[in-house]
Design a protein around this motif. Structure first.
Motif, PDB file in Angstrom:
ATOM      1  N   ILE A 164       0.836  -1.214   0.000  1.00  0.00           N
ATOM      2  CA  ILE A 164       0.000   0.000   0.000  1.00  0.00           C
ATOM      3  C   ILE A 164       0.864   1.255   0.000  1.00  0.00           C
ATOM      4  CG2 ILE A 164      -2.134  -0.904   1.023  1.00  0.00           C
ATOM      5  CD1 ILE A 164      -1.001  -0.278   3.760  1.00  0.00           C
TER       6      ILE A 164
ATOM      7  N   SER B  43       3.192   5.091   8.219  1.00  0.00           N
ATOM      8  CA  SER B  43       2.758   3.752   8.648  1.00  0.00           C
ATOM      9  C   SER B  43       3.322   2.706   7.695  1.00  0.00           C
ATOM     10  CB  SER B  43       1.235   3.704   8.678  1.00  0.00           C
ATOM     11  OG  SER B  43       0.711   4.210   7.482  1.00  0.00           O
ATOM     12  N   GLY B  44       2.976   1.444   7.957  1.00  0.00           N
ATOM     13  CA  GLY B  44       3.551   0.343   7.192  1.00  0.00           C
ATOM     14  C   GLY B  44       3.145   0.340   5.724  1.00  0.00           C
TER      15      GLY B  44
ATOM     16  N   HIS C 286       2.843  -2.810   3.864  1.00  0.00           N
ATOM     17  CA  HIS C 286       2.347  -4.090   3.340  1.00  0.00           C
ATOM     18  C   HIS C 286       1.111  -4.532   4.126  1.00  0.00           C
ATOM     19  CE1 HIS C 286       4.091  -5.866   6.959  1.00  0.00           C
ATOM     20  NE2 HIS C 286       3.378  -6.941   6.668  1.00  0.00           N
ATOM     21  N   VAL C 287       0.329  -5.412   3.488  1.00  0.00           N
ATOM     22  CA  VAL C 287      -0.812  -6.030   4.170  1.00  0.00           C
ATOM     23  C   VAL C 287      -0.590  -7.543   4.081  1.00  0.00           C
ATOM     24  CG1 VAL C 287      -3.322  -6.082   4.400  1.00  0.00           C
ATOM     25  CG2 VAL C 287      -2.238  -4.127   3.291  1.00  0.00           C
ATOM     26  N   ASP C 288      -0.634  -8.164   5.251  1.00  0.00           N
ATOM     27  CA  ASP C 288      -0.268  -9.588   5.329  1.00  0.00           C
ATOM     28  C   ASP C 288      -1.301 -10.510   4.662  1.00  0.00           C
ATOM     29  OD1 ASP C 288       2.159  -9.538   7.088  1.00  0.00           O
ATOM     30  OD2 ASP C 288       0.766  -8.486   8.410  1.00  0.00           O
TER      31      ASP C 288
ATOM     32  N   PHE D 226      -5.027 -11.154   6.089  1.00  0.00           N
ATOM     33  CA  PHE D 226      -5.501 -10.018   6.902  1.00  0.00           C
ATOM     34  C   PHE D 226      -6.880  -9.576   6.411  1.00  0.00           C
ATOM     35  CE2 PHE D 226      -6.202  -5.482   7.351  1.00  0.00           C
ATOM     36  CZ  PHE D 226      -5.945  -5.258   8.693  1.00  0.00           C
TER      37      PHE D 226
ATOM     38  N   LYS E   2     -10.229  -2.830   7.773  1.00  0.00           N
ATOM     39  CA  LYS E   2      -9.935  -1.554   7.108  1.00  0.00           C
ATOM     40  C   LYS E   2      -8.449  -1.262   7.304  1.00  0.00           C
ATOM     41  CE  LYS E   2     -14.539   0.313   7.343  1.00  0.00           C
ATOM     42  NZ  LYS E   2     -15.376   1.480   7.468  1.00  0.00           N
ATOM     43  N   LEU E   3      -7.881  -0.456   6.442  1.00  0.00           N
ATOM     44  CA  LEU E   3      -6.461  -0.127   6.569  1.00  0.00           C
ATOM     45  C   LEU E   3      -6.307   1.244   7.211  1.00  0.00           C
ATOM     46  CD1 LEU E   3      -5.207  -1.456   3.138  1.00  0.00           C
ATOM     47  CD2 LEU E   3      -5.054  -2.583   5.358  1.00  0.00           C
ATOM     48  N   LEU E   4      -5.244   1.363   7.978  1.00  0.00           N
ATOM     49  CA  LEU E   4      -5.019   2.602   8.716  1.00  0.00           C
ATOM     50  C   LEU E   4      -3.728   3.251   8.244  1.00  0.00           C
ATOM     51  CD1 LEU E   4      -5.996   4.324  11.179  1.00  0.00           C
ATOM     52  CD2 LEU E   4      -4.391   3.000  12.544  1.00  0.00           C
TER      53      LEU E   4
ATOM     54  N   TYR F 270      -3.245 -15.243   8.628  1.00  0.00           N
ATOM     55  CA  TYR F 270      -2.711 -14.003   9.241  1.00  0.00           C
ATOM     56  C   TYR F 270      -2.432 -14.252  10.725  1.00  0.00           C
ATOM     57  CZ  TYR F 270      -2.362  -9.358  11.248  1.00  0.00           C
ATOM     58  OH  TYR F 270      -1.921  -8.260  11.934  1.00  0.00           O
TER      59      TYR F 270
ATOM     60  N   GLY G 256      -1.299 -11.889  13.852  1.00  0.00           N
ATOM     61  CA  GLY G 256      -0.964 -10.521  14.241  1.00  0.00           C
ATOM     62  C   GLY G 256      -2.090  -9.881  15.027  1.00  0.00           C
ATOM     63  N   THR G 257      -1.901  -8.651  15.373  1.00  0.00           N
ATOM     64  CA  THR G 257      -2.836  -7.980  16.302  1.00  0.00           C
ATOM     65  C   THR G 257      -3.809  -7.022  15.595  1.00  0.00           C
ATOM     66  OG1 THR G 257      -1.164  -6.273  16.601  1.00  0.00           O
ATOM     67  CG2 THR G 257      -1.217  -8.038  18.244  1.00  0.00           C
ATOM     68  N   HIS G 258      -3.679  -6.867  14.296  1.00  0.00           N
ATOM     69  CA  HIS G 258      -4.481  -5.842  13.608  1.00  0.00           C
ATOM     70  C   HIS G 258      -5.692  -6.392  12.861  1.00  0.00           C
ATOM     71  CE1 HIS G 258      -1.298  -2.827  14.285  1.00  0.00           C
ATOM     72  NE2 HIS G 258      -0.494  -3.860  14.145  1.00  0.00           N
TER      73      HIS G 258
ATOM     74  N   GLN H 103      -9.841  -5.030  11.772  1.00  0.00           N
ATOM     75  CA  GLN H 103      -9.750  -3.606  12.148  1.00  0.00           C
ATOM     76  C   GLN H 103     -10.890  -2.837  11.464  1.00  0.00           C
ATOM     77  OE1 GLN H 103      -5.731  -1.443  12.585  1.00  0.00           O
ATOM     78  NE2 GLN H 103      -6.222  -1.226  10.426  1.00  0.00           N
TER      79      GLN H 103
HETATM   80  N1  LIG Z   1      -0.763   1.250   6.950  1.00  0.00           N
HETATM   81  C1  LIG Z   1      -1.116   0.047   7.387  1.00  0.00           C
HETATM   82  C2  LIG Z   1      -0.198  -1.004   7.433  1.00  0.00           C
HETATM   83  C3  LIG Z   1      -0.630  -2.250   7.894  1.00  0.00           C
HETATM   84  N2  LIG Z   1      -1.892  -2.407   8.298  1.00  0.00           N
HETATM   85  C4  LIG Z   1      -2.396  -3.690   8.780  1.00  0.00           C
HETATM   86  C5  LIG Z   1      -2.228  -4.744   7.736  1.00  0.00           C
HETATM   87  C6  LIG Z   1      -1.085  -5.554   8.187  1.00  0.00           C
HETATM   88  O1  LIG Z   1      -1.217  -6.887   7.801  1.00  0.00           O
HETATM   89  C7  LIG Z   1      -1.184  -5.429   9.676  1.00  0.00           C
HETATM   90  C8  LIG Z   1       0.105  -5.662  10.401  1.00  0.00           C
HETATM   91  O2  LIG Z   1       1.089  -4.864   9.871  1.00  0.00           O
HETATM   92  P1  LIG Z   1       2.548  -4.898  10.496  1.00  0.00           P
HETATM   93  O3  LIG Z   1       2.987  -6.332  10.612  1.00  0.00           O
HETATM   94  O4  LIG Z   1       3.404  -3.982   9.733  1.00  0.00           O
HETATM   95  O5  LIG Z   1       2.228  -4.270  11.909  1.00  0.00           O
HETATM   96  P2  LIG Z   1       2.728  -4.711  13.354  1.00  0.00           P
HETATM   97  O6  LIG Z   1       4.134  -5.160  13.283  1.00  0.00           O
HETATM   98  O7  LIG Z   1       2.377  -3.602  14.280  1.00  0.00           O
HETATM   99  O8  LIG Z   1       1.784  -5.948  13.634  1.00  0.00           O
HETATM  100  P3  LIG Z   1       1.943  -7.086  14.783  1.00  0.00           P
HETATM  101  O9  LIG Z   1       2.484  -6.424  16.013  1.00  0.00           O
HETATM  102  O10 LIG Z   1       0.561  -7.602  14.943  1.00  0.00           O
HETATM  103  O11 LIG Z   1       2.869  -8.093  14.169  1.00  0.00           O
HETATM  104  O12 LIG Z   1      -1.639  -4.104   9.898  1.00  0.00           O
HETATM  105  C9  LIG Z   1      -2.777  -1.342   8.253  1.00  0.00           C
HETATM  106  O13 LIG Z   1      -3.921  -1.489   8.624  1.00  0.00           O
HETATM  107  N3  LIG Z   1      -2.368  -0.149   7.804  1.00  0.00           N
END
Ligand SMILES: Nc1ccn([C@H]2C[C@H](O)[C@@H](COP(=O)(O)OP(=O)(O)OP(=O)(O)O)O2)c(=O)n1
Length: 290
Positions: free
Chosen positions: A105, A120-121, A123-125, A128, A131-133, A166, A168-170, A173
């Motif tokens: 993304i 923010s990050g 990639h989307v796993d 997963f 919604k994306l943040l 997937y 993870g903690t997100h 969402q």
């Molecule tokens: N801009 C973004 C980036 C990622 N994600 C969502 C989709 C990803 O699959 C998920 C997890 O992304 P990361 O692994 O980068 O985040 P964390 O490392 O914080 O996750 P965790 O602690 O759960 O491993 O968050 C999102 O909603 N918005």
């Protein structure tokens, strides 16, 4: 021979995997997304150059709003991200990434050129769902305006060479989570423009203080000059008074001396007249007797 066959098979398998592990182009993306619930709501007009353009949804959080809390947006409602401020932006769409795909993304270049940075990050796993943040920062010099429903966030899909769940903690969402809101609510985020305004205030205050100090110094110098002048005049007045008084005293004593001299003289004249009168009387008397 056997080794050669194994080598040929291995390189064939590798080539197969490489051809499978590719980013999806426009046609393949449409094929993947159409009729599936991978992006909801889905509009095929939003597929462009091998990406699908996601839009800004109904929730935002901005670091310069008071009180700092998640705000709901109506359709088409605008938000203003000021220079030096952070914002959390939730997408309108829910994505459900297939277990054999990974997605990437970003934010459209048109907004990034204005100075909006995606912190923010990227990639989307696989597997997963939600919604994306996007966490963004306005590093530009001007306010950046976004509106709900407009396309800002492209997403690309790539094949994985295996299927996975997937972890993870997100997942699931649907709202802006509390964690980043709390993290961005700590203390004051001083934007460059606010700092610049404060520096200007301090400069004005410094100028005012300098003028006040100058005015006080001028006043003190004027008062000192006046005090010295007045002291000289006072001394002159005292000297003048002293001199006058001395003259008066001298004048008085001279007058008194003259007065007593006159008195003595007048007494002597009186006694002289008296003696003269007595003598003439006795002469007359003697003449009468003769
Ligand atoms: N801009 C973004 C980036 C990622 N994600 C969502 C989709 C990803 O699959 C998920 C997890 O992304 P990361 O692994 O980068 O985040 P964390 O490392 O914080 O996750 P965790 O602690 O759960 O491993 O968050 C999102 O909603 N918005």
């Amino acid at each position: 021979m056997i080794f050669l066959q194994i080598y040929v098979r291995k390189s064939y398998i590798q080539n197969f995997y490489f051809s499978v592990m590719a980013f999806l182009g426009t046609k393949n993306l449409l094929q993947l997304l159409k009729g599936a619930d991978i992006i909801t709501p889905f509009n095929q007009d939003r597929i462009k150059n091998g990406s699908y353009e996601l839009s800004l949804g109904d929730q935002v959080f901005q670091t310069d709003t008071k009180p700092r809390s998640v705000k709901s947006l109506n359709s088409g409602q605008k938000i203003h991200i000021e220079p030096g401020q952070f914002a959390l932006l939730l997408t309108e769409e829910t994505v459900k990434i297939p277990k054999d795909k990974i997605a990437f993304i970003s934010i459209k270049a048109g907004i990034k050129f204005k100075g909006l940075v995606n912190v923010s990050g990227f990639h989307v796993d696989p597997g997963f769902e939600g919604k994306l943040l996007f966490s963004v920062y306005n590093a530009g010099p001007a306010t950046i305006v976004l509106s709900r429903g407009s396309r800002y966030f492209p997403i690309w899909f790539a094949d994985l060479n295996e299927s996975q769940d997937y972890v993870g903690t997100h997942d699931k969402q649907v709202n802006i989570p509390n964690e980043p809101v709390e993290a961005l609510s700590q203390g004051e985020i001083a934007s460059p423009s606010v700092l610049s305004a404060r520096i200007d205030d301090v400069k004005h205050m410094k100028t005012k203080i300098e003028w006040a100090v100058l005015a006080i110094l001028t006043l003190m110098i004027a008062l000192s000059v006046k005090f010295c002048t007045d002291a000289n005049k006072l001394k002159e007045a005292v000297d003048y008074g002293y001199k006058k008084k001395t003259e008066e005293i001298i004048h008085d004593s001279t007058y008194k001396k003259m007065q007593s001299g006159i008195n003595i003289l007048s007494n002597k004249i009186d006694s002289l007249i008296k003696v003269t009168t007595q003598r003439s009387d006795s002469t007359k008397h003697n003449k009468v007797r003769q």
